[in-house]
Design a protein around this motif. Structure first.
Motif, mmCIF file in Angstrom:
data_model
loop_
_atom_site.group_PDB
_atom_site.id
_atom_site.type_symbol
_atom_site.label_atom_id
_atom_site.label_comp_id
_atom_site.label_asym_id
_atom_site.label_seq_id
_atom_site.Cartn_x
_atom_site.Cartn_y
_atom_site.Cartn_z
ATOM 1 N N ASN A 281 0.822 -1.199 0.000
ATOM 2 C CA ASN A 281 0.000 0.000 0.000
ATOM 3 C C ASN A 281 0.860 1.255 0.000
ATOM 4 O O ASN A 281 2.058 1.211 0.304
ATOM 5 N N SER A 282 0.223 2.368 -0.287
ATOM 6 C CA SER A 282 0.886 3.653 -0.128
ATOM 7 C C SER A 282 1.091 3.918 1.359
ATOM 8 O O SER A 282 0.276 3.520 2.208
ATOM 9 N N THR A 283 2.179 4.581 1.699
ATOM 10 C CA THR A 283 2.442 4.903 3.113
ATOM 11 C C THR A 283 1.467 5.950 3.635
ATOM 12 O O THR A 283 1.393 6.182 4.845
ATOM 13 N N ASN A 284 0.726 6.591 2.731
ATOM 14 C CA ASN A 284 -0.261 7.591 3.152
ATOM 15 C C ASN A 284 -1.631 6.982 3.423
ATOM 16 O O ASN A 284 -2.525 7.664 3.922
ATOM 17 N N ASP A 378 13.799 -2.742 3.843
ATOM 18 C CA ASP A 378 13.333 -1.816 4.880
ATOM 19 C C ASP A 378 14.001 -0.462 4.668
ATOM 20 O O ASP A 378 15.234 -0.355 4.651
ATOM 21 N N LYS A 380 14.113 1.935 6.671
ATOM 22 C CA LYS A 380 14.688 2.471 7.905
ATOM 23 C C LYS A 380 16.104 1.967 8.149
ATOM 24 O O LYS A 380 16.993 2.737 8.513
ATOM 25 N N THR A 420 4.154 0.741 11.158
ATOM 26 C CA THR A 420 4.611 1.978 10.519
ATOM 27 C C THR A 420 5.754 1.709 9.544
ATOM 28 O O THR A 420 6.519 2.616 9.212
ATOM 29 N N ASN A 421 5.879 0.454 9.111
ATOM 30 C CA ASN A 421 6.999 0.088 8.239
ATOM 31 C C ASN A 421 6.967 0.876 6.936
ATOM 32 O O ASN A 421 5.917 1.258 6.430
ATOM 33 N N ARG A 422 8.141 1.096 6.393
ATOM 34 C CA ARG A 422 8.319 1.710 5.075
ATOM 35 C C ARG A 422 9.343 0.876 4.327
ATOM 36 O O ARG A 422 10.446 0.659 4.821
ATOM 37 N N GLU A 431 8.320 4.588 -1.696
ATOM 38 C CA GLU A 431 8.186 3.757 -0.504
ATOM 39 C C GLU A 431 6.759 3.226 -0.401
ATOM 40 O O GLU A 431 5.793 3.891 -0.792
ATOM 41 N N PHE A 432 6.648 2.002 0.144
ATOM 42 C CA PHE A 432 5.369 1.348 0.323
ATOM 43 C C PHE A 432 5.250 0.867 1.760
ATOM 44 O O PHE A 432 6.228 0.847 2.509
ATOM 45 N N ARG A 433 4.052 0.475 2.123
ATOM 46 C CA ARG A 433 3.832 -0.202 3.408
ATOM 47 C C ARG A 433 3.329 -1.602 3.107
ATOM 48 O O ARG A 433 2.442 -1.769 2.269
#
Length: 483
Positions: A281-284, A378, A380, A420-422, A431-433
């Motif tokens: 999914n989108s991170t938004n 990831d 992060k 909250t992964n990216r 970036e996705f979730r």
């Protein structure tokens, strides 16, 4: 027939699909000794009845998922019991190092005639593999008979009985959500064999009054169910591809090619990765409730905030979804399922258009970057958390990926899935979730081994006098909650 009492999740809508030569091919093994020849090459046991699928719980409520997408016992009251045929089973072929050559559906027509329904992208490799291990004294004929034998899938039924002459039919031996499998046998027509296209046309004519043709649905459904096949699993270890959960591997038969690695992985060590389905999914995009709850419960487990009784009462570490539930979520996430908005509410119509535009951008990015073999990294810490083995079907955001179990909270006491992964996918900069989920056919995973949990039922029963949590345990649990 092997009749299994139990439920197997809500099925996909009615439909049928005939596989083309570039999708699946049919190989024939014919002759005296065909069973003994195959017994030394396949992971299943041809001398025993196939292992039927394990029924699912009749009532398996998942927190955070709307009730209309969940399963209850009432949903199955009118469904027939599922019957699995002894003539159809799931099987893998391994190389001499124990790596998968291909998966397959193995049909037994007679004692001296087998048909292997195999993904087209591994059919040539399998044909060469079979011929390589045919000894001179093995009196069998091996050939590709795809020109006059065809395979099909029918969705929306659990009844594979009363098959007409000229066909073999059985529920998919891996899981009924994958449909009823049908094999059209070679038939001579005016001293000539019926062509594959004639067989597909005839099959469509037979089913058209009851089942609509649904070309392309199989590729969507198997991703939603969480089943990878063909070149997607070639060269991998059977357990990492969940083949033991799909009834393709016997740990009780005699020797077969590749058995050593398969048995060693099963009986010793830790399995650190598995193929599983996940949404990108989108991170938004707001996280659906089921994953928000799962993340909170995982964090609570990590911080020892639950007593033993409470742990046993908690849902699984990740949401469990049927093919129908997963399909509905894909529809919502891709904005292909949209509410009817009256013309006199322009603000709502504009908001819907915005959601559809954003979904279009997401699907376009996934189509470009979420390809087979792409790494999921990831954002992060820069570490690889998985690798895509099956790209999303067009218009969807669900993929199959070989995931590190510790990064989805399924391996190790301290492992958690981060809501909250990216992540970055492939060579894309966006970036996705990722939202992983458990297919209904998965057993409970042992968090210390990554394998199926062997239930100790004595631990699940509590006697008021002997098995209650002690005062110290309750006090410790309360302290943990307050902290």
């Amino acid at each position: 027939m092997s009749k299994v009492v139990g439920s197997f999740g809500r099925l996909w809508g009615r439909g049928f699909e005939s596989f083309l030569p570039d999708q699946r091919r049919i190989l024939s093994i014919k002759g005296k000794g065909a069973t003994n020849y195959l017994q030394g090459l396949v992971t299943c046991d041809l001398l025993s009845d196939p292992t039927p699928c394990t029924p699912e719980p009749l009532d398996d409520k998942q927190p955070g998922i709307p009730l209309k997408y969940q399963r209850t016992a009432k949903d199955y009251e009118d469904l027939p019991k599922v019957e699995f045929s002894k003539k159809c089973r799931s099987a893998c072929f391994l190389d001499n190092k124990g790596r998968i050559v291909t998966d397959s559906i193995l049909w037994k027509a007679t004692e001296e005639q087998y048909f292997i329904d195999v993904p087209a992208d591994t059919s040539d490799t399998l044909l060469e593999h079979l011929k390589q291990f045919k000894l001179r004294r093995t009196k069998v004929t091996i050939e590709d008979c795809s020109d006059h034998t065809t395979s099909h899938v029918v969705f929306g039924t659990l009844n594979a009985q009363a098959t007409p002459e000229g066909f073999l039919a059985a529920m998919d031996p891996r899981h009924p959500s994958l449909g009823m499998r049908v094999l059209t046998l070679p038939v001579e027509k005016q001293q000539q064999q019926q062509s594959a296209q004639e067989q597909r046309d005839y099959f469509a004519e037979l089913l058209s009054s009851t089942f609509p043709e649904s070309i392309g649905n199989y590729d969507v459904v198997r991703r939603l169910v969480g089943v990878a096949e063909g070149a997607e699993i070639q060269g991998k270890v059977a357990s990492e591809c969940n083949q033991e959960f799909l009834n393709a591997v016997s740990y009780h038969k005699g020797c077969y090619l590749g058995q050593e690695l398969t048995a060693r992985v099963h009986h010793t060590g830790v399995l650190r990765k598995r193929i599983m389905p996940l949404f990108l999914n989108s991170t938004n995009t707001e996280i659906p409730g089921a994953w928000a709850v799962a993340s909170q419960l995982q964090e609570g487990r990590k911080l020892n905030k639950f007593t033993k009784k409470e742990l046993n009462a908690l849902p699984t570490r990740l949401p469990r979804l049927s093919v129908l539930g997963a399909g509905n979520l894909v529809g919502l996430m891709s904005a292909s399922i949209a509410p009817d908005i009256p013309d006199d509410i322009p603000e709502a119509q504009e908001e819907l258009k915005k959601v559809q535009r954003e979904a279009g951008v997401l699907l376009s990015e996934l189509e470009e970057h979420a390809t087979q073999g792409s790494k999921i990294t990831d954002a992060k810490d820069g570490k690889t958390v998985g690798q895509i083995v099956s790209a999303p079907a067009k218009g969807t955001n669900v993929v199959l990926a070989m995931m590190r179990l510790d990064r989805v909270g399924l391996l190790g006491e301290d492992s958690t899935w981060d809501r909250t992964n990216r992540v970055k996918v492939g060579d894309g900069s966006g970036e996705f979730r990722f939202l992983p989920y458990l297919p209904l056919w998965w057993p409970t995973i042992d968090g210390s081994t990554g394998k199926a949990l062997i239930e100790d039922h004595d631990d699940d029963e509590y006697d008021d006098d002997d098995e209650e949590d002690s005062d110290e345990e309750r006090d410790e649990s309360n302290d943990n909650r307050q902290s």
